[in-house]
Design an enzyme around this catalytic site. Structure first.
Site, PDB file in Angstrom:
ATOM      1  N   SER A  47       0.861  -1.173   0.000  1.00 14.00           N
ATOM      2  CA  SER A  47       0.000   0.000   0.000  1.00 14.00           C
ATOM      3  C   SER A  47       0.903   1.230   0.000  1.00 14.00           C
ATOM      4  O   SER A  47       1.877   1.295   0.758  1.00 14.00           O
ATOM      5  CB  SER A  47      -0.928  -0.002   1.221  1.00 14.00           C
ATOM      6  OG  SER A  47      -1.964   0.924   1.007  1.00 14.00           O
ATOM      7  N   GLU A  48       0.585   2.189  -0.867  1.00 15.78           N
ATOM      8  CA  GLU A  48       1.506   3.288  -1.165  1.00 15.78           C
ATOM      9  C   GLU A  48       1.858   4.139   0.055  1.00 15.78           C
ATOM     10  O   GLU A  48       2.873   4.823   0.073  1.00 15.78           O
ATOM     11  CB  GLU A  48       0.897   4.178  -2.249  1.00 15.78           C
ATOM     12  CG  GLU A  48      -0.336   4.942  -1.769  1.00 15.78           C
ATOM     13  CD  GLU A  48      -1.222   5.415  -2.914  1.00 15.78           C
ATOM     14  OE1 GLU A  48      -1.249   4.749  -3.946  1.00 15.78           O
ATOM     15  OE2 GLU A  48      -1.868   6.463  -2.755  1.00 15.78           O
TER      16      GLU A  48
END
Lengths: 211, 221
Positions: A47-48
């Site tokens: 997840s960024e």
């Protein structure tokens, strides 16, 4: 025409995520893919906002308010997880270290152009997030979306009319009606949702579907 | 050396009208809520806010927007669920908006902190967000030239800190905080625990050289 519901579509995409992949799931529909990956495959979700190893949703009452994914949902960590800061996170994305990205889209063109960050409606301020960085760095970009827009207009086009996120970046498109590969010649049919004919799906697709 | 500051108000006191301000956080995580509340009390105006999001509901950056203290927002994703104050100010033409792809935002900040004059990224090549920017083709691939992004101040949040300014973080509350510390002339950090003893050097994520002041704020959102 027969149309898959969102969970069926997520399950269909999940079949194509191989064991051992590093995968980034975009916000919205793609977040449901992780719940459908077949037993026995270990997939590490990125997840960024700074985590590799996104685990399942926490039970109510056990949430850590500072442990969230890019959709701002509460998450847990999976075995082997790691936290890191934004520069490292985007080095993973832009630098080609993530294997697969699953994204939503407004439009996909037959040359693989993707439009998923802005419409032509100026009332809404633009919001790009991490999508542009993701599509330039991740070798396999899978799109999951409805085959046609809410007003019935086609989303699989000869050329996108909305502002582009990336040029020639989409590998495969999963819709409620069909699965299509992006090839140098255009969209090529992989499969139809059971009960649909090619003629029916072509009739709601602006671009030519090759077989 | 002692970079600890007694309270939030003293920590934000150096910030004046027209300052550019990096604010850490992503979504609801890693946002320096205590420092933002203290800044609100100062009533400074004409701020440029550099952050991933533009606040939501009535918390964090949304409070600064509501109070009319912000002239410009540089961010990747202003339109989050509940970002009503951003939308209101934007629609009324009261704030300027610069949208930057998230990885380009992080890297522009990193370039500033690392003393670089910019960088070439394939991100946004051929799109609206590359318009007017210098481009180059390298080995057949298109790249966009992006400039470093500096700020006068950074308002950050960390889990632990010591009086030397060393920081460690909790879970996904890390996000933009470490990189922003490097790019601001004056980085102010609220830490959940201000340690009386030095942090274990092996656990330090942001070395104290990037931090100018540390203040304890024990509230976790």
């Amino acid at each position: 025409m027969k149309s898959l519901i969102d969970s069926q579509l997520a399950a269909r995409v999940a079949q194509d995520i191989p064991d051992g992949s590093y995968v980034n799931l975009g916000i919205g529909k793609p977040t449901h893919v992780s719940g459908h990956v077949p037993e026995g495959r270990e997939v590490i979700y990125h997840s960024e906002n700074g985590i590799l190893g996104v685990g399942p949703t926490p039970e109510k009452g056990t949430e850590d308010l500072e442990l969230i994914d890019a959709s701002k949902r509460y998450i847990t960590t999976a075995p082997g997880a790691a936290f890191f800061e934004h520069s490292d996170s985007f080095a993973m994305m832009r630098g080609g270290h993530i294997d697969i990205a699953v994204l939503g889209a407004y439009q996909v063109a037959e040359n693989g152009d993707l439009a998923n960050w802005a419409t032509l409606d100026e009332k809404f301020p633009p919001a790009v997030g991490g999508a542009m960085d993701l599509v330039v760095g991740v070798p396999t970009v899978l799109v999951m979306m409805k085959h046609v827009d809410r007003d019935g207009s086609p989303k699989l086009l000869k050329e996108c009319t909305y502002p582009l996120t990336g040029l020639g970046v989409v590998s495969r498109v999963y819709t409620d009606l069909a699965v299509l590969d992006v090839t140098p010649d255009g969209f090529r049919l992989v499969e139809l949702t059971e009960g649909n004919s090619l003629e029916e799906v072509q009739s709601v697709t602006e671009a030519k579907i090759l077989t | 050396m002692d970079k600890s500051v007694a309270d939030l108000a003293s920590a934000v006191a150096p910030i004046t009208d027209g300052a550019s301000l990096m604010i850490g956080g992503f979504g609801s995580s890693g946002i320096p809520f205590g420092l933002i509340d203290a800044l609100l009390e100062t009533g400074v105006s004409g701020l440029t806010v550099i952050s991933n999001n533009a606040g939501a509901e009535e918390t964090g950056i949304a409070k600064l927007l509501k109070a009319g203290m912000v002239a410009k927002v540089i961010c990747s994703y202003p339109r989050s669920p509940g970002s009503v104050w951003f939308e209101r100010r934007y629609e009324a033409g009261e704030i300027e908006l610069e949208v930057v792809p998230q990885g380009t935002l992080a890297e522009r900040i990193r370039a500033a902190g690392a003393g670089l004059g910019g960088f070439l990224t394939p991100t946004a090549y051929g799109t609206l967000l590359a318009e007017g920017k210098e481009t180059r083709i390298i080995d057949g691939r298109g790249y966009v030239m992006e400039a470093p992004l500096h700020a006068d101040f950074a308002l950050l949040r960390a889990e632990r800190g010591d009086k030397w300014g060393n920081l460690s973080f909790h879970a996904t509350a890390r996000n933009f905080n470490p990189v922003m510390a490097t790019a601001a002339r004056h980085a102010i950090v609220e830490v959940r625990h201000l340690s009386d003893t030095p942090l274990d050097p092996e656990t330090v994520v942001t070395p104290g050289i990037f931090v100018q002041s540390v203040v304890e704020y024990g509230v976790r959102p």
